[in-house]
Structures are given as structure tokens and as C-alpha cells.
Design a protein around this motif. Structure first.
Motif, PDB file in Angstrom:
ATOM      1  N   GLN A 156       0.840  -1.180   0.000  1.00  0.00           N
ATOM      2  CA  GLN A 156       0.000   0.000   0.000  1.00  0.00           C
ATOM      3  C   GLN A 156       0.887   1.246   0.000  1.00  0.00           C
ATOM      4  O   GLN A 156       2.091   1.179   0.240  1.00  0.00           O
ATOM      5  N   ASN A 158       2.749   4.113   1.436  1.00  0.00           N
ATOM      6  CA  ASN A 158       3.289   4.285   2.784  1.00  0.00           C
ATOM      7  C   ASN A 158       2.713   5.496   3.511  1.00  0.00           C
ATOM      8  O   ASN A 158       2.572   5.492   4.731  1.00  0.00           O
ATOM      9  N   ALA A 161      -0.847   4.202   4.707  1.00  0.00           N
ATOM     10  CA  ALA A 161      -0.954   2.936   5.437  1.00  0.00           C
ATOM     11  C   ALA A 161       0.227   2.686   6.366  1.00  0.00           C
ATOM     12  O   ALA A 161       0.184   1.768   7.176  1.00  0.00           O
ATOM     13  N   TYR A 164       5.514  -1.045   5.245  1.00  0.00           N
ATOM     14  CA  TYR A 164       5.400  -2.507   5.263  1.00  0.00           C
ATOM     15  C   TYR A 164       3.961  -3.001   5.350  1.00  0.00           C
ATOM     16  O   TYR A 164       3.701  -4.098   5.837  1.00  0.00           O
ATOM     17  N   GLN A 165       3.009  -2.204   4.909  1.00  0.00           N
ATOM     18  CA  GLN A 165       1.620  -2.640   4.889  1.00  0.00           C
ATOM     19  C   GLN A 165       1.278  -3.164   3.497  1.00  0.00           C
ATOM     20  O   GLN A 165       1.431  -2.457   2.505  1.00  0.00           O
ATOM     21  N   GLY A 217       2.054  -8.619   8.973  1.00  0.00           N
ATOM     22  CA  GLY A 217       2.133  -8.022  10.304  1.00  0.00           C
ATOM     23  C   GLY A 217       1.586  -8.943  11.388  1.00  0.00           C
ATOM     24  O   GLY A 217       0.957  -9.970  11.115  1.00  0.00           O
TER      25      GLY A 217
END
Length: 280
Positions: A156, A158, A161, A164-165, A217
Motif C-alpha cells: 500500500q 506508505n 498505510a 510494510y503494509q 504483520g
């Protein structure tokens, strides 16, 4: 690709794989090293827990490979480094692979190497750099018969979101997975989809290339175990989990629970009881 090396990765009874990723420190993000500050201790814990493989970097592989004996997990070596996980993003983005990555992997007795294929909104230059790395690594991996694991990572934005999403859009995931296959992947390490019931589409576009599903995550134990059962049911050949294991309060117990699902066919409640029992 050497089947000899792949035989060291996959469990001979179930044909499945649990690879624990502990390569997060490579990317220079402070939050990524929470729970893995002491790598010697982390690797010792994992060796005792007994996953099929551990994913490490060139600089950290020694902690696994100097362990004596034949029963330790196989090594998967991370080959590339990028600065795409910060929020905000750096003014200049990069992604580079180790120029002698395959030779280093051979010297370290790795069973496979891993490289990213990142789709980051608004930054096609990152994907281009990844493709260049994959092409270079594919040439050397073929020469040394080293299995190449490609990690299609649909991210996504950054700024909205956070770093690292992942984007769980099944259409985006299948497109990037297919590109990884076309580039010569021996193994695919893919995002989970938002609607996990659609995951069979990922398996379909990968064809005969084994798909390993990323953990992403941190989530609660039941969610993690339910997702694991679901992707295996869709046809995945295994999982590559990192923070959901190494940042867990009981890493050995969650590893045992995941192995029970992968190799023994345990259901979610049985596996969850293994974790809650360790906490009691």
C-alpha cells in the motif's frame, strides 16, 4: 534448480515447509528489530523449535550454520536490501542485491535464496530494480543450481498505510505472482489476500511453482492459525512467517503449533491449545 537442495527444505512426509524469516534487520528500520536484537538467542530458540528452514542474511547466517549436527533447519538466504518500508519514504529509493549472492549462498550451504519483487504505488523504479536483480540472480542461480525464491510484495501507499503494509487485492497479488513465475522463480513467497477464500487464484497462476504464504504483520494466534489452515487448503505448499513467530511471547510453542498444522494435519483448536498450554 537443484532438487537436491529443495529436498532439504520440504518435509518428506507432508511435502510442506515452514520457513521462519529473521532477515528484518537488513532493511535499516528500527521497528523491524524489536524482539530480534539478540540474534544468537533468537536462532538458538528457533533451532530448538525445529522449523524446516530459517531465513537469514549474509551477516547473520553464521548463527545457524555453525550449529553442529544434521537436524538443524535449512538456511534460506536473503539476497537484496531496499529502503521502501519507512514512513515517510526517503527522498531517494533503492533496491540492490548482493553482487556475489549466489556464491555466498553456496559457501554458506544455503538451500535457497530469496529476492523481492516489490510493487510500491508511485515508484515503478523499485520494481525495475527488483527485476534487474532477479534476472542477474536467475543467471547465477542456474549456474550453481541454487533454488530462487521470489517474493512478490504488493504494498500500500506508505503515506496512508504506514511502512510494510501489504495490499491484499487478489488481482494485484495474482498479477505480481505471475510475473515472478515468468521471471523464473523456483519458489514463490506471496502475500495473503484480504479475502482468503480467493487464494486458490494465486495457486492457479503459479502453476507448478510451490507457493509459500507470507505472515505479514502481527495478528492474534487464532487468526494466524486459521489463515494457515485456509491457505494450505487452497493449495499452498507452506508458509514463511517472521514477526508472528519471533515476536511471539512463546516462539517455540507457536512454531510447534504451526508445524502440527503443516505436517500432522492438526486443526485450529488443537494447534491453539498447544500455544495456550505453553502460556499456562
Amino acid at each position: 534448480m537443484s532438487l537436491y537442495r529443495l529436498n532439504r527444505l520440504f518435509n518428506p512426509s507432508s511435502g510442506r515447509l515452514l520457513d521462519v524469516a529473521v532477515d528484518h534487520g537488513f532493511f535499516g528500520e528500527q521497528s523491524f528489530i524489536a524482539g530480534i536484537e539478540d540474534m544468537q538467542s533468537v536462532v538458538d530458540t528457533l533451532v530448538e523449535a525445529g522449523p524446516d528452514a530459517v531465513q537469514l542474511t549474509l551477516g547473520q547466517a553464521k548463527y545457524l550454520q555453525r550449529v553442529p549436527g544434521k537436524s538443524k533447519p535449512a538456511l534460506v538466504m536473503r539476497t537484496d536490501i531496499a529502503n521502501v518500508y519507512g514512513n515517510p519514504l526517503d527522498a531517494m529509493l533503492y533496491s540492490h542485491h548482493l553482487p556475489d549472492a549466489i556464491e555466498q549462498a553456496v559457501r554458506l550451504d544455503a538451500a535457497a535464496v530469496c529476492v523481492n519483487l516489490i510493487q510500491l504505488p508511485g515508484h515503478p523504479e523499485v520494481r525495475e530494480a527488483n527485476i534487474r536483480s532477479i534476472m542477474a540472480l536467475r543467471t547465477e542461480a542456474t549456474r550453481y543450481e541454487m533454488p530462487l525464491m521470489i517474493e512478490p510484495l504488493v504494498m500500500q501507499n506508505n503515506s496512508t498505510a504506514g511502512g510494510y503494509q501489504v495490499d491484499g487485492d487478489i488481482d494485484k497479488i495474482t498479477t505480481l505472482v505471475r510475473q515472478a513465475v515468468e521471471l523464473g522463480a523456483d519458489l514463490i513467497k506471496a502475500d495473503p489476500s484480504t479475502d482468503i477464500s480467493e487464494y486458490g487464484r494465486v495457486i492457479e497462476v503459479a502453476g507448478d511453482i510451490p507457493v509459500l504464504v507470507r505472515g505479514g504483520g502481527r495478528v492474534d494466534d487464532r487468526t494466524l492459525l486459521e489463515r494457515t489452515v485456509a491457505v494450505l487448503g487452497a493449495g499452498a505448499s507452506g508458509i514463511v512467517y517472521g514477526r508472528n513467530i519471533v515476536q511471539h511471547e512463546h516462539p517455540a510453542a507457536i512454531t510447534a503449533a504451526l508445524l502440527a498444522i503443516l505436517h500432522d494435519g492438526a486443526d485450529v483448536d488443537t494447534a491453539l491449545a498447544m500455544v495456550t498450554g505453553a502460556a499456562a
